[in-house]
Design a protein around this motif. Sequence first.
Motif, PDB file in Angstrom:
ATOM      1  N   THR A 170       0.827  -1.208   0.000  1.00  0.00           N
ATOM      2  CA  THR A 170       0.000   0.000   0.000  1.00  0.00           C
ATOM      3  C   THR A 170       0.857   1.252   0.000  1.00  0.00           C
ATOM      4  O   THR A 170       0.604   2.197  -0.755  1.00  0.00           O
ATOM      5  N   GLY A 171       1.887   1.273   0.841  1.00  0.00           N
ATOM      6  CA  GLY A 171       2.739   2.449   0.939  1.00  0.00           C
ATOM      7  C   GLY A 171       3.498   2.742  -0.335  1.00  0.00           C
ATOM      8  O   GLY A 171       3.567   3.889  -0.786  1.00  0.00           O
ATOM      9  N   PHE A 172       4.060   1.700  -0.962  1.00  0.00           N
ATOM     10  CA  PHE A 172       4.860   1.907  -2.163  1.00  0.00           C
ATOM     11  C   PHE A 172       3.999   2.197  -3.383  1.00  0.00           C
ATOM     12  O   PHE A 172       4.427   2.914  -4.288  1.00  0.00           O
ATOM     13  N   SER A 173       2.795   1.669  -3.440  1.00  0.00           N
ATOM     14  CA  SER A 173       1.994   1.830  -4.650  1.00  0.00           C
ATOM     15  C   SER A 173       1.129   3.084  -4.634  1.00  0.00           C
ATOM     16  O   SER A 173       0.759   3.580  -5.703  1.00  0.00           O
ATOM     17  N   ILE A 174       0.818   3.625  -3.443  1.00  0.00           N
ATOM     18  CA  ILE A 174      -0.134   4.741  -3.407  1.00  0.00           C
ATOM     19  C   ILE A 174       0.505   6.034  -2.875  1.00  0.00           C
ATOM     20  O   ILE A 174       0.891   6.895  -3.646  1.00  0.00           O
ATOM     21  N   CYS A 175       0.615   6.187  -1.576  1.00  0.00           N
ATOM     22  CA  CYS A 175       1.076   7.508  -1.095  1.00  0.00           C
ATOM     23  C   CYS A 175       1.875   7.428   0.196  1.00  0.00           C
ATOM     24  O   CYS A 175       1.646   8.205   1.125  1.00  0.00           O
ATOM     25  N   GLY A 176       2.778   6.469   0.275  1.00  0.00           N
ATOM     26  CA  GLY A 176       3.745   6.462   1.354  1.00  0.00           C
ATOM     27  C   GLY A 176       3.172   6.241   2.735  1.00  0.00           C
ATOM     28  O   GLY A 176       2.295   5.408   2.950  1.00  0.00           O
ATOM     29  N   ALA A 177       3.683   7.038   3.699  1.00  0.00           N
ATOM     30  CA  ALA A 177       3.347   6.825   5.103  1.00  0.00           C
ATOM     31  C   ALA A 177       1.849   6.954   5.366  1.00  0.00           C
ATOM     32  O   ALA A 177       1.285   6.198   6.163  1.00  0.00           O
ATOM     33  N   SER A 178       1.186   7.898   4.714  1.00  0.00           N
ATOM     34  CA  SER A 178      -0.257   8.079   4.922  1.00  0.00           C
ATOM     35  C   SER A 178      -1.032   6.829   4.521  1.00  0.00           C
ATOM     36  O   SER A 178      -1.972   6.413   5.201  1.00  0.00           O
ATOM     37  N   ALA A 179      -0.632   6.215   3.417  1.00  0.00           N
ATOM     38  CA  ALA A 179      -1.315   5.011   2.942  1.00  0.00           C
ATOM     39  C   ALA A 179      -1.064   3.836   3.883  1.00  0.00           C
ATOM     40  O   ALA A 179      -1.972   3.047   4.158  1.00  0.00           O
ATOM     41  N   VAL A 180       0.167   3.710   4.372  1.00  0.00           N
ATOM     42  CA  VAL A 180       0.484   2.640   5.323  1.00  0.00           C
ATOM     43  C   VAL A 180      -0.408   2.764   6.552  1.00  0.00           C
ATOM     44  O   VAL A 180      -1.021   1.790   7.008  1.00  0.00           O
ATOM     45  N   ALA A 181      -0.466   3.960   7.087  1.00  0.00           N
ATOM     46  CA  ALA A 181      -1.255   4.177   8.290  1.00  0.00           C
ATOM     47  C   ALA A 181      -2.747   3.968   8.037  1.00  0.00           C
ATOM     48  O   ALA A 181      -3.461   3.439   8.884  1.00  0.00           O
ATOM     49  N   ALA A 182      -3.233   4.372   6.871  1.00  0.00           N
ATOM     50  CA  ALA A 182      -4.637   4.167   6.544  1.00  0.00           C
ATOM     51  C   ALA A 182      -4.959   2.677   6.451  1.00  0.00           C
ATOM     52  O   ALA A 182      -5.988   2.223   6.963  1.00  0.00           O
ATOM     53  N   MET A 183      -4.093   1.918   5.811  1.00  0.00           N
ATOM     54  CA  MET A 183      -4.318   0.479   5.701  1.00  0.00           C
ATOM     55  C   MET A 183      -4.277  -0.182   7.073  1.00  0.00           C
ATOM     56  O   MET A 183      -5.027  -1.120   7.354  1.00  0.00           O
ATOM     57  N   ASN A 184      -3.419   0.308   7.947  1.00  0.00           N
ATOM     58  CA  ASN A 184      -3.359  -0.248   9.289  1.00  0.00           C
ATOM     59  C   ASN A 184      -4.664  -0.027  10.043  1.00  0.00           C
ATOM     60  O   ASN A 184      -4.958  -0.744  10.999  1.00  0.00           O
ATOM     61  N   GLY A 185      -5.448   0.953   9.593  1.00  0.00           N
ATOM     62  CA  GLY A 185      -6.731   1.187  10.227  1.00  0.00           C
ATOM     63  C   GLY A 185      -7.706   0.039  10.075  1.00  0.00           C
ATOM     64  O   GLY A 185      -8.651  -0.085  10.858  1.00  0.00           O
ATOM     65  N   VAL A 186      -7.482  -0.819   9.088  1.00  0.00           N
ATOM     66  CA  VAL A 186      -8.369  -1.973   8.911  1.00  0.00           C
ATOM     67  C   VAL A 186      -7.663  -3.301   9.159  1.00  0.00           C
ATOM     68  O   VAL A 186      -8.319  -4.318   9.377  1.00  0.00           O
ATOM     69  N   THR A 187      -6.330  -3.321   9.131  1.00  0.00           N
ATOM     70  CA  THR A 187      -5.630  -4.590   9.340  1.00  0.00           C
ATOM     71  C   THR A 187      -5.239  -4.818  10.785  1.00  0.00           C
ATOM     72  O   THR A 187      -5.026  -5.942  11.209  1.00  0.00           O
ATOM     73  N   ARG A 188      -5.084  -3.737  11.567  1.00  0.00           N
ATOM     74  CA  ARG A 188      -4.640  -3.832  12.964  1.00  0.00           C
ATOM     75  C   ARG A 188      -3.330  -4.622  13.059  1.00  0.00           C
ATOM     76  O   ARG A 188      -3.186  -5.563  13.821  1.00  0.00           O
ATOM     77  N   SER A 189      -2.375  -4.223  12.245  1.00  0.00           N
ATOM     78  CA  SER A 189      -1.084  -4.913  12.188  1.00  0.00           C
ATOM     79  C   SER A 189      -0.238  -4.596  13.412  1.00  0.00           C
ATOM     80  O   SER A 189      -0.526  -3.672  14.180  1.00  0.00           O
ATOM     81  N   LYS A 190       0.834  -5.364  13.581  1.00  0.00           N
ATOM     82  CA  LYS A 190       1.786  -5.099  14.649  1.00  0.00           C
ATOM     83  C   LYS A 190       2.452  -3.747  14.417  1.00  0.00           C
ATOM     84  O   LYS A 190       2.729  -3.369  13.275  1.00  0.00           O
TER      85      LYS A 190
END
Length: 338
Positions: free
Chosen positions: A128-148
């Motif tokens: 998500t981070g590499f394909s879309i918009c970096g740190a913001s995308a990573v954090a947004a995806m974490n909003g639904v995955t609840r990753s470590k």
Amino acid sequence: MTGARRSAARGILPGLMLVAVATGIAWLAHLALPQVSPLTFGLLLGIVLGNTGLARDSFRPGLQVAARRLLRLGIVVLGLRLSLPQVADLGLPMLIVVVATVVIAFGGTLVLARAFGLSRDAGLLLATGFSICGASAVAAMNGVTRSKESDVVTAISLVTLFGSAAILMLPALQVPLGLDDHHFGLWTGASVHDVAQTVAAASVAGPVALSAAIVVKLTRVVLLAPMVAIAAVVERRRSTSGDGATDSARVARPALLPLFVAGFLLAVLVRSSGLLPPSVLGVAQTVETTLLTAAMVGLGTSVRLRTLIRTAGRSALVGLLSWILIAGVALIGVHLAG
């Protein structure tokens, strides 16, 4: 306000004050070195705080509020950068290039992550981070995955690292690759991760490149919403599949459309309406950057450098290959689109 709420507010105040100070320092550092995003400085300051003992346990509640709630607010405000008429002005061929680049980079990074033995969540965050918009995308995806937290911070660190490298590498390649300013801007917007990094890289080639880069980059950002929504649907299905999920796990299923993603889409529509004057949009951009910088401070405090160094080797290799992949696919697409 009840006693319990007053107590909770007092509990988060020390951490939020620490975040506010660090965010102010990050902004000052950015003003001194404009090539580096405040988000990057915020993440670095958070890492320093977390690894020097300055982020004590009493700060933890406020730091978590910054890393989660302020982050989601920042993503909502990010939507005000986007205008659907601007996206339409790119034309169908370039729109196809943008979508194809995101899809290929996303899928290719997932395949690379699996090949190198990364966890499912780690691969998803990197993709998500590499394909879309970096740190913001990573954090947004974490909003639904609840990753470590370690996976989140590793992904953010890598997209920041390689996106910063792109600021130096891409302008150096413009002439060898035979790109005029317009096509260089299209390539930069389609391949660089963070919005601020895109601006820094494209501005080297001048206003024509910068204008093209920003529109293409923000078009990629639009794809954040459907990407996160799809991930939410997949997570819901996994939580109710035959993998031993309990009733309590089902209760905790992610929403089909997370509230902050809905807010992001609403902000895009508001911007597209043309009702907001430029002065308001300028303030909104500053607010967005400040919120996301504060979130990076909060996330950075959870980084443990020894653990990151010990475990991030394979992730770094996947990040490098993903960076090469998206740059290559975007370059081919820009040439095909003319």
